[in-house]
Each structure stands twice: as structure tokens, then as C-alpha cells.
Write a protein that holds these residues in place. Structure first.
Motif, PDB file in Angstrom:
ATOM      1  N   LEU A 155       0.907  -1.257  -0.113  1.00  0.00           N
ATOM      2  CA  LEU A 155       0.262   0.186  -0.020  1.00  0.00           C
ATOM      3  C   LEU A 155       0.759   1.355  -0.045  1.00  0.00           C
ATOM      4  CD1 LEU A 155      -3.027  -0.917   2.436  1.00  0.00           C
ATOM      5  CD2 LEU A 155      -2.823  -0.677  -0.024  1.00  0.00           C
ATOM      6  N   ILE A 156       1.813   1.423   0.756  1.00  0.00           N
ATOM      7  CA  ILE A 156       2.713   2.524   0.658  1.00  0.00           C
ATOM      8  C   ILE A 156       3.383   2.587  -0.754  1.00  0.00           C
ATOM      9  CG2 ILE A 156       5.149   3.284   1.376  1.00  0.00           C
ATOM     10  CD1 ILE A 156       4.759   1.955   4.202  1.00  0.00           C
ATOM     11  N   GLY A 157       3.733   1.572  -1.389  1.00  0.00           N
ATOM     12  CA  GLY A 157       4.326   1.714  -2.844  1.00  0.00           C
ATOM     13  C   GLY A 157       3.339   2.273  -3.794  1.00  0.00           C
ATOM     14  N   ASP A 158       1.854   1.601  -3.580  1.00  0.00           N
ATOM     15  CA  ASP A 158       0.854   2.157  -4.460  1.00  0.00           C
ATOM     16  C   ASP A 158       0.554   3.573  -4.096  1.00  0.00           C
ATOM     17  OD1 ASP A 158       0.546  -0.331  -5.299  1.00  0.00           O
ATOM     18  OD2 ASP A 158      -1.151  -1.024  -4.244  1.00  0.00           O
ATOM     19  N   PHE A 159       0.774   4.055  -2.786  1.00  0.00           N
ATOM     20  CA  PHE A 159       0.439   5.397  -2.598  1.00  0.00           C
ATOM     21  C   PHE A 159       1.457   6.230  -3.297  1.00  0.00           C
ATOM     22  CE2 PHE A 159       1.126   9.159   0.184  1.00  0.00           C
ATOM     23  CZ  PHE A 159      -0.289   9.670  -0.299  1.00  0.00           C
ATOM     24  N   MET A 160       2.760   5.836  -3.032  1.00  0.00           N
ATOM     25  CA  MET A 160       4.030   6.671  -4.037  1.00  0.00           C
ATOM     26  C   MET A 160       3.532   6.521  -5.528  1.00  0.00           C
ATOM     27  SD  MET A 160       7.088   5.429  -1.920  1.00  0.00           S
ATOM     28  CE  MET A 160       7.817   5.847  -0.232  1.00  0.00           C
TER      29      MET A 160
END
Length: 311
Positions: A155-160
Motif C-alpha cells: 500500500l505504501i508503494g501504491d500510494f507513492m
């Protein structure tokens, strides 16, 4: 459908060319991170090379560039070092397949919204339908992270990647709004990025990038610094100057399938049915959003929406 004029044909050719080059960026950046290059190293390599190559042009056009330096800082924020840092950092958390779908589709969504609210472009029924498909596709892919074992990281990567789309939309809309010469925009992004980023990098990491394998530096330097940072950015900037911000964003329809295919071949990333389904929704939405698919004639007279009153 009316016949395309010369500028439209040229803009389409340039936009497709830029997208083909950029399709390899998430894949080659992932390869770079697997070859001892951290995101901050990739950013340094990209803009030090592009800055060096563009230095003669910067000197020749210095007087004009100086007058629009403030705009250059904003453009560099959208397509320069912050974008590269956020994107390459996100690839450490989520697969490149997520970048290939989330970044271009969110960029298209943000660009369309800005074009309607700020530039006064009309939002037709076809575009509304297309945006709905795009949102569904992004949610479909991102929502799959909820079932992932590495939930928080993904999810962190998707938000980035979502942030990357927002940053790139800033460049797309403002480059068109300010009517900046494509070469000036390309030079400003590289020069502003390296001037602001190099002192930070040298202070934090010194010359550690020189310890990386020479072949890796050459391959990544040529692609990141010359093809992606200069060639593709110029081609894209010229395309949006000819076609407009929202029409220029149509080329992102090519980025997801090309990047996903490259990732599956070069990185051996297996495409899941969720990612394939999200990709289909996204591509279908893009085709509607830019009216490649025509609405039935009985719906053409349906009201369109715009942030400005028609005169």
C-alpha cells in the motif's frame, strides 16, 4: 470523425514515441535497484547525465531561461527529481506492474480534472464514463493489496505511485498553460533538478555511486539521463504543445500494457488476474475518456460539463 491536420499527426507520433521510451522506465529502474543502485543514486545519475548533456543548450538560452526560472522550479517538481525519487522508492515496496497501472491512470485522472476546473475544457458524457472505468481499474489493482501478505508495504508503494501521477499531472497542465517551449521545459527540469539535488546527495552520500559496476552505470546513465530524461521528455512536451494537456495524456494508454509486458519478460513478474482485470478496465476507460470510442448518436446531445460558461 474529422481528418487530422499535420500538427495533430505530428503530435500523435511524438507522444507515442515518448511513451514507448517511458514504458521501460519502471522496469529498468527496478533492474537498477537490483544492481546496487538506490533510488537516490538513480536520481543523481539521471539528472547529472542529462544536466551535463544539456549544459551547452542551457548556456545558449540562459537569458530566456533565467526569465522563467521560477516556472522551471515548479516544472522540475512535477517531472524532475521529486518524481523520480518517489517513483523509484515506491518500487521497493510494490511491483512494477502496480506502477505501470496506477501512475499513468492517476496522472490522466488528475490532468482531466485540472483541465476542466482550471483550463475550462468540456467534460463530456464519454469522458465521465471513461474516468469511472479508470477509477475502477485503479481501485481494483490497489484493493488487491488488502489480501497481500506484505499489506502495509504494498500500500505504501501504491500510494507513492499515486503521488507520481499527481506530480506528473502538474507538469502536463502547467507546461501547456504557460506555453513553454519544449526544449526550454526539458532543459529547466534537468538543470533545476541537478542544482537543487546534487548538494543534498553529495552531503548525504558522497561519491558512493562510483562504487557501482561500470556497465550498470553506463546502461542506466544512457537510459535514465539521455533517453528518458531528455528524449522522452522533449517528445512529450512537444506533443502536449501541439495537442493540449488532456489530449496529450491519451498516450498513457500505451504505458500500462507495454510496461507490464516488459516486466513480465525482463523481471519475470507474473501477472495476476487482478492486475490483468484492472489493466482492461483502465485501458477501456482511457479509450472512452478521449472519445476513441464514440457514444451512441442519441447521447451526443447529452449535456457536457465545464468549469467555464459557454459564450
Amino acid at each position: 470523425m474529422g481528418q487530422l491536420d499535420r500538427n495533430q499527426v505530428l503530435g500523435i507520433i511524438l507522444g507515442i514515441s515518448a511513451t514507448v521510451i517511458w514504458a521501460g522506465w519502471p522496469v529498468l529502474s527496478k533492474i537498477a535497484t537490483n544492481s546496487q543502485l538506490a533510488p537516490y543514486d538513480i536520481t543523481m545519475l539521471r539528472f547529472s547525465i542529462s544536466g551535463l548533456v544539456l549544459l551547452p543548450l542551457f548556456i545558449m538560452r540562459f537569458a530566456k531561461l533565467k526569465a522563467i526560472a521560477a516556472k522551471g522550479v515548479v516544472l522540475a517538481f512535477g517531472a524532475g527529481a521529486p518524481y523520480v525519487l518517489v517513483g523509484t522508492s515506491g518500487m521497493a515496496y510494490a511491483p512494477t506492474s502496480h506502477f505501470s497501472i496506477i501512475m499513468p491512470t492517476s496522472m490522466l485522472l488528475f490532468t482531466t480534472i485540472a483541465s476542466v476546473l482550471w483550463l475550462g475544457e468540456k467534460l463530456t458524457l464519454a469522458r465521465i464514463l471513461g474516468i469511472s472505468f479508470i477509477i475502477a481499474g485503479v481501485v481494483f489493482v490497489g484493493g488487491n493489496s488488502l489480501g497481500s501478505l506484505a499489506l502495509e508495504d504494498t500500500l505504501i508503494g501504491d500510494f507513492m505511485f499515486l503521488m507520481c501521477g499527481f506530480l506528473w499531472s502538474i507538469y502536463t497542465v502547467l507546461a501547456r498553460y504557460w506555453k513553454i517551449n519544449p526544449w526550454d521545459a526539458t532543459v529547466l527540469v534537468s538543470m533545476v533538478s541537478i542544482v537543487l539535488y546534487m548538494p543534498f546527495y553529495l552531503y548525504q552520500f558522497g561519491g558512493q555511486i562510483l562504487a557501482v559496476d561500470t556497465d550498470t552505470l553506463i546502461v542506466q546513465g544512457l537510459y535514465q539521463g539521455v533517453f528518458a530524461s531528455i528524449g522522452a521528455l522533449y517528445l512529450y512536451s512537444k506533443a502536449i504543445s501541439l495537442l493540449g494537456a488532456s489530449k496529450g495524456a491519451i498516450f498513457s494508454v500505451l504505458l500500462p500494457p507495454l510496461s507490464l509486458l516488459l516486466g513480465s519478460f525482463l523481471l519475470e513478474e507474473v501477472l495476476t488476474w487482478v492486475e490483468i482485470g484492472g489493466l482492461i478496465l483502465v485501458c477501456l476507460g482511457m479509450l472512452f475518456a478521449f472519445e476513441v470510442f464514440r457514444m451512441p448518436k442519441r447521447l451526443i446531445k447529452a449535456p457536457s460539463f465545464s468549469s467555464k460558461r459557454d459564450g
